[in-house]
Design a protein around this motif. Structure first.
Motif, mmCIF file in Angstrom:
data_model
loop_
_atom_site.group_PDB
_atom_site.id
_atom_site.type_symbol
_atom_site.label_atom_id
_atom_site.label_comp_id
_atom_site.label_asym_id
_atom_site.label_seq_id
_atom_site.Cartn_x
_atom_site.Cartn_y
_atom_site.Cartn_z
ATOM 1 N N HIS B 136 0.840 -1.315 0.039
ATOM 2 C CA HIS B 136 -0.014 0.180 -0.109
ATOM 3 C C HIS B 136 0.678 1.268 -0.053
ATOM 4 C CE1 HIS B 136 -3.526 2.586 0.957
ATOM 5 N NE2 HIS B 136 -2.588 3.063 1.771
ATOM 6 N N ASP B 137 1.911 1.203 0.953
ATOM 7 C CA ASP B 137 2.592 2.459 1.028
ATOM 8 C C ASP B 137 3.353 2.755 -0.433
ATOM 9 O OD1 ASP B 137 2.273 2.775 3.600
ATOM 10 O OD2 ASP B 137 4.157 1.965 4.087
ATOM 11 N N PHE B 138 3.809 1.515 -1.230
ATOM 12 C CA PHE B 138 4.490 1.889 -2.424
ATOM 13 C C PHE B 138 3.569 2.236 -3.516
ATOM 14 C CE2 PHE B 138 8.063 -1.283 -1.389
ATOM 15 C CZ PHE B 138 8.947 -0.286 -1.605
ATOM 16 N N SER B 139 2.400 1.757 -3.452
ATOM 17 C CA SER B 139 1.358 2.054 -4.417
ATOM 18 C C SER B 139 0.887 3.649 -4.289
ATOM 19 C CB SER B 139 0.021 1.137 -4.278
ATOM 20 O OG SER B 139 0.214 -0.060 -4.145
ATOM 21 N N GLN B 140 0.895 4.189 -3.125
ATOM 22 C CA GLN B 140 0.654 5.466 -2.716
ATOM 23 C C GLN B 140 1.570 6.204 -3.702
ATOM 24 O OE1 GLN B 140 -1.995 6.966 0.106
ATOM 25 N NE2 GLN B 140 -2.805 5.361 -1.246
ATOM 26 N N ARG B 141 2.885 6.108 -3.438
ATOM 27 C CA ARG B 141 4.024 6.609 -4.172
ATOM 28 C C ARG B 141 4.088 6.542 -5.920
ATOM 29 N NH1 ARG B 141 5.783 5.181 0.926
ATOM 30 N NH2 ARG B 141 6.617 6.763 1.999
ATOM 31 N N LEU B 142 3.386 5.357 -6.113
ATOM 32 C CA LEU B 142 3.269 5.427 -7.721
ATOM 33 C C LEU B 142 2.224 6.162 -8.373
ATOM 34 C CD1 LEU B 142 3.701 1.455 -7.640
ATOM 35 C CD2 LEU B 142 5.408 3.189 -8.375
ATOM 36 N N MET B 143 1.436 6.879 -7.546
ATOM 37 C CA MET B 143 0.147 7.536 -8.116
ATOM 38 C C MET B 143 0.416 9.096 -7.705
ATOM 39 S SD MET B 143 -1.430 5.672 -10.327
ATOM 40 C CE MET B 143 -0.544 4.115 -10.637
ATOM 41 N N PRO B 144 -0.244 9.908 -8.576
ATOM 42 C CA PRO B 144 -0.175 11.374 -8.015
ATOM 43 C C PRO B 144 -1.600 11.568 -7.339
ATOM 44 C CG PRO B 144 -0.813 11.037 -10.543
ATOM 45 C CD PRO B 144 -0.297 9.795 -10.182
ATOM 46 N N THR B 145 -1.292 12.649 -6.444
ATOM 47 C CA THR B 145 -2.635 12.918 -5.570
ATOM 48 C C THR B 145 -3.446 14.058 -6.301
ATOM 49 O OG1 THR B 145 -1.229 14.068 -4.274
ATOM 50 C CG2 THR B 145 -1.955 11.807 -3.404
ATOM 51 N N THR B 146 -2.781 14.943 -7.200
ATOM 52 C CA THR B 146 -3.459 15.960 -7.909
ATOM 53 C C THR B 146 -3.116 15.780 -9.229
ATOM 54 O OG1 THR B 146 -1.383 17.137 -7.617
ATOM 55 C CG2 THR B 146 -3.219 17.324 -5.765
ATOM 56 N N LEU B 147 -3.776 16.497 -10.284
ATOM 57 C CA LEU B 147 -3.713 16.442 -11.495
ATOM 58 C C LEU B 147 -3.867 17.826 -11.919
ATOM 59 C CD1 LEU B 147 -6.523 13.478 -12.461
ATOM 60 C CD2 LEU B 147 -3.709 13.554 -12.567
ATOM 61 N N PRO B 148 -3.313 17.945 -13.292
ATOM 62 C CA PRO B 148 -3.294 19.496 -13.635
ATOM 63 C C PRO B 148 -4.658 20.067 -14.230
ATOM 64 C CG PRO B 148 -2.184 18.050 -15.302
ATOM 65 C CD PRO B 148 -2.369 17.164 -13.957
ATOM 66 N N LYS B 149 -4.962 21.146 -13.734
ATOM 67 C CA LYS B 149 -6.236 21.876 -14.081
ATOM 68 C C LYS B 149 -6.118 22.595 -15.419
ATOM 69 C CE LYS B 149 -9.936 22.015 -10.861
ATOM 70 N NZ LYS B 149 -9.350 21.611 -9.515
ATOM 71 N N VAL B 150 -6.492 22.320 -16.526
ATOM 72 C CA VAL B 150 -6.066 23.064 -17.586
ATOM 73 C C VAL B 150 -7.403 23.456 -18.391
ATOM 74 C CG1 VAL B 150 -4.980 22.804 -19.978
ATOM 75 C CG2 VAL B 150 -3.930 21.702 -17.898
ATOM 76 N N SER B 151 -7.527 24.706 -18.773
ATOM 77 C CA SER B 151 -8.530 25.346 -19.700
ATOM 78 C C SER B 151 -8.886 24.367 -20.906
ATOM 79 C CB SER B 151 -8.042 26.500 -20.175
ATOM 80 O OG SER B 151 -9.004 26.898 -21.255
ATOM 81 N N SER B 152 -10.007 24.079 -21.010
ATOM 82 C CA SER B 152 -10.717 23.171 -22.294
ATOM 83 C C SER B 152 -10.689 21.864 -21.991
ATOM 84 C CB SER B 152 -9.945 23.371 -23.505
ATOM 85 O OG SER B 152 -10.340 24.858 -23.887
ATOM 86 N N TYR B 153 -10.016 21.507 -20.793
ATOM 87 C CA TYR B 153 -9.999 19.870 -20.545
ATOM 88 C C TYR B 153 -10.366 19.435 -19.366
ATOM 89 C CZ TYR B 153 -6.588 19.758 -24.557
ATOM 90 O OH TYR B 153 -6.208 19.545 -25.734
ATOM 91 N N GLU B 154 -10.695 18.231 -19.236
ATOM 92 C CA GLU B 154 -11.142 17.369 -18.109
ATOM 93 C C GLU B 154 -10.250 16.150 -18.202
ATOM 94 O OE1 GLU B 154 -15.999 18.133 -18.293
ATOM 95 O OE2 GLU B 154 -15.320 16.325 -19.244
#
Lengths: 112, 387
Positions: B136-154
């Motif tokens: 679980h500890d490794f898994s957490q570090r393999l994924m981002p917790t936030t994503l970039p918010k960009v105009s025109s995109y979801e």
């Protein structure tokens, strides 16, 4: 789950992969094929005629075999590639590395 | 399945045979006639549990336990003493030495069997829990917790590490010119080892990227670097990985990508889901591999969808696996959903007779909308160790 093998020439070994090569027996596969490499087998024919399951761990075991024989200019070829095996090979683009043959005999003819 | 191994140490031949006979019904049993013999047997093969008499010739049970406590790799083996009912001194000495349990002689065989079983189970539960926690500890570090918010995109991400664990990873980085570098990968293998390799790998990719931030990162060049690393690094021998590396330019609405044996991504719109078929060999196999990069344009109301093989290899009700056709169909259906990555993930699980995924699953779903004021992100990933 063990694997039956058959020595068909000084440097060629046929491995009958059986129904399943996955995370459960990938280590057994490695233990089966690695010792013959040291004994001079550098051409491997993998017979997939009965194979229904090949997952990424199983493929990893085949890759590991390839890495070892490649160091001796050897090859790993596939014979009787079943549909599930074909799908995995296609997805990982590994047909570029593992030549495919319709039968063990056809593979053998090509290797000698 | 590997059987649990119990070592019985007893100088009385009759009792030794009897113990061995009764314990063999649920374990593999080896026997030793005294402490010296026991140490040799342990050296040859480490048991999961030791049941030992106290008074024996050559080396008694106390000395044996004391010897085992001195060594790091034998210290944790559960240890049960067989003692006479009246022998309080032996009990006290045993407790001081760190024994796990006592069985008093003459003993009830049922009690002995149930206690050994319980002790073995406890060890197993503990070790599984530890694996799960580390995974679980490794898994957490393999994924981002936030994503970039960009105009025109979801942008939507669904990530779910599996119990057995795989090596799925995702990382993104904003470049100086407003573009984004995104890495999606799967390190082959199962369990903690795959997670560990995935983690070391991701660190390498991050470091490589940072070192090249002044230049323009080219996905194809990065791929060649990682391939060389896998083939030359001694520690990473026998590690193979599929990767999808992309540079996303939200101003020009382009994605420049290289695909090394990774699941082929999709372009999805309201009418169809197409496979993006350009791809090269998986990483770590041969130094003769070459990698190409391709650029695609994202039209308004179109999504770029990437995923890992946990989704592709999930069994379906007809005994087959979901496959690319299945994913195309389900992605098409998910296109209009509020949270399409979650909708796709759930639909693929619904199509399966299994109640969980067999492997890590990761979906990266990037939609270009027709409305420049849109800027939305959503990550679904387990946040709690008990989840």
């Amino acid at each position: 789950m063990s694997f039956s093998t058959q020595s068909v020439s000084d440097d060629t070994l046929v491995v009958h992969v059986g129904e399943t090569l996955d995370f459960r027996n990938a280590d057994t596969f490695k233990e089966t094929v690695h010792p013959p490499i040291d004994a001079g087998k550098h051409q491997f024919i993998l017979d997939f005629s009965d194979t229904d399951v090949l997952d990424s761990s199983g493929l990893g075991a085949i890759f590991s075999l390839y890495r070892r024989v490649a160091a001796h200019d050897g090859t790993v070829v596939f014979a009787n590639t079943s549909e599930p095996v074909r799908v995995v090979v296609e997805l990982t683009r590994t047909y570029k590395v593992f030549p495919q043959y319709d039968s063990v005999e056809a593979a053998q003819a090509e290797l000698t | 399945m590997d059987e649990r191994l119990i070592l019985v140490v007893e100088d009385d031949a009759t009792l030794r045979e009897l113990l061995s006979y009764r314990l063999e019904t649920h374990c593999t049993v080896v026997t030793a006639v005294d402490g010296v013999d026991a140490l040799e047997k342990i050296e040859a093969r480490r048991p999961d549990l030791i049941v030992s008499d106290v008074m024996m010739p050559r080396m008694d049970g106390f000395t044996l336990l004391d010897e085992l406590q001195k060594q790091k790799d034998t210290r944790a083996i559960p240890f049960i003493f067989l003692t006479a009912r009246t022998d309080e001194d032996a009990r006290l000495t045993g407790m001081r030495l760190g024994v796990d349990d006592f069985i008093t002689k003459p003993f009830d065989m049922k009690q002995l069997v149930s206690r050994t079983k319980r002790l073995l189970e406890r060890v197993e539960v503990f070790s599984n829990r530890l694996d799960t926690q580390l995974g679980h500890d490794f898994s957490q570090r393999l994924m981002p917790t936030t994503l970039p918010k960009v105009s025109s995109y979801e942008l939507f991400v669904r990530y779910e590490p599996s119990q057995q664990g795989g090596g799925d990873l995702l990382d993104w980085h904003q470049l100086d010119d407003g573009r984004y570098f995104v890495a999606i990968g799967d390190v082959m293998g199962k369990g903690l080892q795959a997670k560990f390799y995935a983690y070391s790998f991701l660190s390498y990719v991050r470091a490589s990227l940072r070192a090249r931030l002044t230049d323009t990162p080219r996905p194809a060049d990065m791929m060649a670097h990682i391939n060389t690393l896998l083939l030359s690094d001694q520690v990473l021998t026998d590690t193979f990985a599929s990767f999808l590396l992309l540079v996303w330019n939200p101003d020009a609405h382009t994605i420049t990508f290289a695909n090394a044996g990774h699941c082929r991504p999709l372009l999805v719109d309201a009418d169809a889901a197409h496979l993006v078929t350009d791809s090269d060999l998986i990483l770590g196999l041969t130094d003769e591999a070459t990698f190409e990069q391709h650029t695609l344009e994202l039209e308004p109301n179109t999504a770029f969808v990437a995923y890992t093989d946990g989704l592709l290899e999930q069994p379906t009700a007809d005994g087959d696996t979901l496959g690319e056709d299945g994913i195309r169909r389900l992605a098409q259906n998910a296109f209009s959903a509020h949270l399409p990555a979650d909708a796709l993930w759930e639909a693929a699980l619904d199509a399966s007779p299994a109640s969980t995924y067999n492997d890590d699953t990761l979906i990266f779903w990037l939609t270009r909308t027709a409305d420049p004021s849109t800027a939305f992100t959503h990550v679904s990933a387990p946040t709690d160790a008990e989840a």
